[in-house]
Design a protein around this motif. Structure first.
Motif, mmCIF file in Angstrom:
data_model
loop_
_atom_site.group_PDB
_atom_site.id
_atom_site.type_symbol
_atom_site.label_atom_id
_atom_site.label_comp_id
_atom_site.label_asym_id
_atom_site.label_seq_id
_atom_site.Cartn_x
_atom_site.Cartn_y
_atom_site.Cartn_z
ATOM 1 N N ALA A 141 -37.066 -27.629 -1.204
ATOM 2 C CA ALA A 141 -36.010 -26.725 -1.676
ATOM 3 C C ALA A 141 -35.652 -25.702 -0.606
ATOM 4 O O ALA A 141 -34.470 -25.378 -0.393
ATOM 5 N N GLN A 142 -36.668 -25.190 0.097
ATOM 6 C CA GLN A 142 -36.400 -24.222 1.161
ATOM 7 C C GLN A 142 -35.663 -24.883 2.316
ATOM 8 O O GLN A 142 -34.732 -24.295 2.893
ATOM 9 N N GLU A 143 -36.055 -26.092 2.651
ATOM 10 C CA GLU A 143 -35.369 -26.817 3.726
ATOM 11 C C GLU A 143 -33.892 -27.019 3.398
ATOM 12 O O GLU A 143 -33.019 -26.869 4.263
ATOM 13 N N GLN A 144 -33.614 -27.363 2.154
ATOM 14 C CA GLN A 144 -32.223 -27.579 1.760
ATOM 15 C C GLN A 144 -31.410 -26.294 1.869
ATOM 16 O O GLN A 144 -30.252 -26.296 2.306
ATOM 17 N N ALA A 145 -32.012 -25.180 1.470
ATOM 18 C CA ALA A 145 -31.314 -23.898 1.593
ATOM 19 C C ALA A 145 -31.108 -23.529 3.055
ATOM 20 O O ALA A 145 -30.026 -23.063 3.450
ATOM 21 N N ASP A 146 -32.136 -23.748 3.862
ATOM 22 C CA ASP A 146 -32.039 -23.429 5.287
ATOM 23 C C ASP A 146 -30.962 -24.273 5.974
ATOM 24 O O ASP A 146 -30.242 -23.780 6.849
ATOM 25 N N GLU A 147 -30.867 -25.543 5.585
ATOM 26 C CA GLU A 147 -29.885 -26.435 6.193
ATOM 27 C C GLU A 147 -28.471 -26.174 5.672
ATOM 28 O O GLU A 147 -27.490 -26.469 6.363
ATOM 29 N N THR A 148 -28.380 -25.640 4.480
ATOM 30 C CA THR A 148 -27.069 -25.364 3.894
ATOM 31 C C THR A 148 -26.371 -24.215 4.598
ATOM 32 O O THR A 148 -25.153 -24.251 4.816
ATOM 33 N N LEU A 149 -27.117 -23.196 4.967
ATOM 34 C CA LEU A 149 -26.508 -21.979 5.484
ATOM 35 C C LEU A 149 -25.639 -22.214 6.722
ATOM 36 O O LEU A 149 -24.480 -21.763 6.757
#
Length: 384
Positions: free
Chosen positions: A148-156
């Protein structure tokens, strides 16, 4: 994508207001048994069979006797969501299984899936007596939290690229960056929704606003910009401000993901929620009604659901081998069907959803339903 919530009141104010204005009443604790609560939802009521259960596995046996689809949640007093089930239709039932630690909570019924909802206080007692969890499930939670953190980090950075194109006034470039900027969000949407206040800022559709909200002042996020780009075909000062606001709100989300409440059952329930998102928004073409990039969101939802399932599968497979065999089959079938509509097999480029025929949509609906049914049993298989 959930509807906008009303402002979160303080825990004290909520407790004081429940008896006076919500119509939320208690029934005898005799029904349901330890850890099980019967919830009867209606248009103005939310009756529960118990106000107190022991910590550990909590099961809500929900029946919607109202005239509107409803959402039932277990929430903290500050409105963070422990677990939820959306789109419970009139006259239907649903069983929601969750792991809940000792503490004070509320059960919320949200008829029409809008507003603060009709609420009942819930006390979860004990804590030290909760059965020890399979260590593989702890590893699954840790791995999913990292995901979940990776997805947020990649989204930004993708959202920033989208926002920069908007601010440059480049409609073609903004359109190109729009769908990729949403993938990480779509994969982990239940985690984002668990905070209660972020989703309405970044992912609400025009018809998801609350009664009394102003369309110009209160509608923000991706879909407001989607409408400007595809329908209005313009970028002005308002759109440029909205682009900055989107990045700011997504940055807030990125910083808060690590604080999300994640359990094996919330992972399983979240996987089912992602399929519900597909069924109620993507298959209907309502989610991306201007850009018609629904299949990109669709794929993101399926990938997020499959990730949660794969992490839980070692335990679920031991407890219910027939279930995991069926889930493997249906995930493969749905992914294979989605691949038919890719325009580039190496990327997330898909056919515009408005180009699909009725038979295509029917095939997708059938595949989603075939997966959603066994996926609804995953949470129970995890905690057996």
């Amino acid at each position: 994508m959930r509807a906008v919530r009303l402002s979160v009141v303080t825990a004290a104010a909520t407790a004081a207001a429940l008896t006076a204005v919500t119509g939320c009443t208690e029934k005898s604790d005799a029904k349901g048994g330890s850890g099980t609560i019967e919830v009867t939802a209606a248009d103005t009521e939310c009756d529960t069979s118990s106000k107190s259960v022991p910590a550990g596995q909590v099961t809500l046996k929900i029946e919607n006797k109202g005239s509107k689809a409803t959402e039932v949640e277990i929430v903290f007093p500050d409105d963070r969501i422990v677990s939820e089930k959306e789109n419970i239709g009139p006259g239907t039932k649903y069983t929601l299984t969750a792991e809940v630690k000792a503490g004070s909570y509320e059960i919320a019924c949200r008829p029409g899936m809008k507003g603060h909802g009709v609420r009942q206080k819930l006390t979860v007692t004990g804590g030290s007596k909760v059965a020890k969890r399979d260590p593989r499930l702890d590893k699954a939670v840790a791995a999913y939290r990292e995901y979940a953190q990776e997805q947020a980090d990649e989204t930004l950075p993708k959202a920033k690229a989208f926002a920069e194109a908007v601010k440059d006034g480049d409609i073609a470039a903004a359109k190109k960056e729009y769908a990729p900027s949403r993938l990480g969000w779509e994969r982990t949407e239940p985690v984002a929704e668990s905070f209660g206040d972020i989703d309405p800022l970044v992912d609400v559709r025009e018809d998801g606003l609350e009664e009394g909200q102003d369309l110009e002042k209160d509608w923000t996020g991706w879909h407001r910009l989607e409408k400007s780009l595809w329908q209005d075909k313009k970028i002005g000062a308002t759109e440029k401000k909205l682009a900055d606001r989107l990045v700011a709100d997504l940055t807030d989300w990125q910083k808060r993901v690590g604080k999300a409440v994640i359990t094996p059952t919330s992972m399983a329930n979240g996987a089912k929620e992602l399929l519900d998102e597909v069924a109620t928004g993507k298959v209907t073409g309502e989610e991306e009604r201007y850009s018609h990039t629904d299949l990109v969101d669709f794929k993101g939802n399926v990938e997020g659901a499959e990730k949660a399932y794969e992490l839980l599968k070692p335990v679920a497979g031991e407890n219910d081998a027939a279930l995991t065999k069926e889930l493997d089959k249906q995930f493969t079938a749905l992914n294979t069907l989605l691949d038919k509509y890719r325009t580039d097999k190496t990327s997330y480029d898909f056919v515009s959803y408005d180009k699909l025929g009725k038979s295509d949509v029917k095939d997708l609906q059938d595949a989603v339903n075939a997966l959603a049914e066994p996926l609804s049993k995953l949470a129970a298989a995890v905690v057996k």
